[in-house]
Design a protein around this motif. Structure first.
Motif, short mmCIF file in Angstrom:
data_model
loop_
_atom_site.label_atom_id
_atom_site.label_comp_id
_atom_site.label_asym_id
_atom_site.label_seq_id
_atom_site.Cartn_x
_atom_site.Cartn_y
_atom_site.Cartn_z
N HIS A 155 -58.26 -82.14 0.93
CA HIS A 155 -59.38 -81.43 1.54
C HIS A 155 -59.03 -80.01 1.95
N MET A 198 -61.26 -77.08 0.44
CA MET A 198 -61.96 -76.13 1.30
C MET A 198 -61.95 -74.73 0.71
N GLY A 210 -65.53 -75.95 0.45
CA GLY A 210 -66.21 -75.58 1.68
C GLY A 210 -66.70 -74.15 1.66
N SER A 224 -70.34 -77.83 8.88
CA SER A 224 -70.56 -77.81 7.43
C SER A 224 -71.76 -76.94 7.06
N TYR A 280 -61.33 -83.81 8.63
CA TYR A 280 -62.11 -82.76 7.97
C TYR A 280 -62.74 -81.80 8.97
N SER A 337 -62.38 -77.82 8.45
CA SER A 337 -63.58 -77.00 8.30
C SER A 337 -63.78 -76.05 9.48
N ALA A 349 -61.71 -73.05 8.85
CA ALA A 349 -62.36 -72.26 7.79
C ALA A 349 -63.53 -71.46 8.33
N SER A 408 -55.33 -74.72 8.51
CA SER A 408 -56.25 -75.81 8.16
C SER A 408 -55.51 -77.13 8.03
#
Length: 365
Positions: A21, A25, A34, A108, A302, A306, A309, A327
């Motif tokens: 993940h 991302m 992402g 998200s 996650y 995220s 990010a 991350s």
């Protein structure tokens, strides 16, 4: 009865998912993750990691879940089994969305600019809120499917009355090899549009093979004898799949309907199962801790990835290498940290993690 190699498969695979993940991302090859590319590289060749692991890491979790279902049903009634699975799987993936996972939905949607688009289209705020809650499901899709499979398993058991399970114990290696064809066939049907992770028939076959075939010690002993060969074959197939499809969308049709994808998923799962049964069937203090906390890591990782990010990578506040490292660290920090916190809060531990009481050891899925 707890089996160490199953626990080790579970936590090892979850760690692989966390790393996946992070790459996803900031992915720049084949599929938008992402936020997408944050480097200046013309080609991010390291994104090939996703192609190497994606076909098999969820199938092997469904195989392990099928085996775990057998172990649970050997000592519990159907009613107790469904009750425990509903607590652990259904409650967190439904009620938990409104209690906590809506935060993931907010992050998200913020990453993708969803709020601005919906607002400009005149979508009412209550509807936007419900979309945000639904967007928070994220990695919980696995729990949705697994709960459905568990309910179907109870029905199937009532029909087959143990005959399939007895036959599964006698499965020869040549027949195990041929199971790749029903897996390939299942890959063609019951795939939801848009949200491509809900491959209902595909993962159902892995779950059922776990229950009826690979839960039998006789079968595992056969696989252990060819573990090295399976590992070599799996590595070769993974590399071929990655090289042939690098730069294309590996998570959707036509690639995820192809025979090579099904072969990769199946042989990769067999290699992990046989390899751990032969070389990783031991429980030390570290592996026990990792196993006991793997569920929390899966549920919360996650959000950490995220969030980094959104705060740092999207506005370009930090360099790409630092964003990757932060991350990854946040995935583990949020995973273990939130699990430690929420498991101690009475209502939240029930709604978000499916834990009834503090100190309760949850049945493995």
């Amino acid at each position: 009865m707890r089996k160490c190699y199953l626990d080790n498969i579970r936590w090892t695979t979850v760690v692989i998912v966390v790393i996946y993940h992070v790459f996803y991302m900031y992915n720049a090859e084949g599929i938008l993750g992402g936020i997408g590319k944050v480097t200046n590289l013309p080609v991010q060749y390291y994104d090939i990691y996703q192609y190497l692991v994606y076909p098999w890491f969820m199938p092997v979790l469904f195989v392990v879940s099928g085996i775990s279902a057998r172990l649970s049903l050997d000592s519990h009634s159907d009613k107790e089994f469904i009750k425990s699975r509903s607590l652990k799987l259904l409650v967190p993936s439904t009620i938990g969305l409104f209690v906590f996972q809506f935060i993931q939905g907010y992050v998200s949607m913020s990453l993708g600019g969803g709020f601005e688009g919906l607002a400009s289209a005149g979508v009412p705020k209550p509807v936007i809120y419900l979309i945000m809650v639904a967007s928070g499901s994220g990695v919980l899709w696995y729990m949705h499917l697994l709960w459905i499979y568990c309910v179907l398993l109870v029905v199937i058991r009532k029909i087959e009355k143990g005959k399939l399970l007895a036959a599964g114990a006698k499965t020869p290696l040549w027949l195990i090899a041929l199971f790749v064809f029903p897996i390939w066939g299942a890959a063609q049907i019951l795939n939801t549009p848009i949200v491509s992770v809900y491959r209902i028939a595909f993962y159902f076959v892995f779950f059922m093979l776990g229950y009826f075939v690979f839960s039998n010690d006789e079968v595992i002993e056969k696989l252990k004898k060819i573990a090295v060969s399976l590992i070599v074959a799996a590595v070769a197939i993974c590399v071929v799949f990655a090289v042939m499809n690098f730069g294309d969308n590996y998570a959707d049709k036509p690639i995820n309907r192809g025979f090579l994808y099904a072969l990769d998923a199946y042989v990769g799962s067999l290699a992990m199962l046989a390899g751990m049964a032969r070389f990783g069937d031991s429980c030390g203090s570290f592996s026990r801790w990792m196993s006991d906390h793997s569920f929390g890591l899966y549920v919360f990782h996650y959000l950490g990835i995220s969030t980094v990010a959104l705060i740092f990578a999207k506005p370009g506040l930090l360099s790409a290498p630092v964003c990757y490292i932060l991350s990854l660290a946040a995935g583990f920090l949020f995973g273990y940290g939130l699990y430690a916190i929420i498991s101690r809060i009475p209502f939240f531990r029930w709604a978000v993690l499916g834990i009834k009481k503090r100190g309760t050891i949850m049945t493995k899925s």
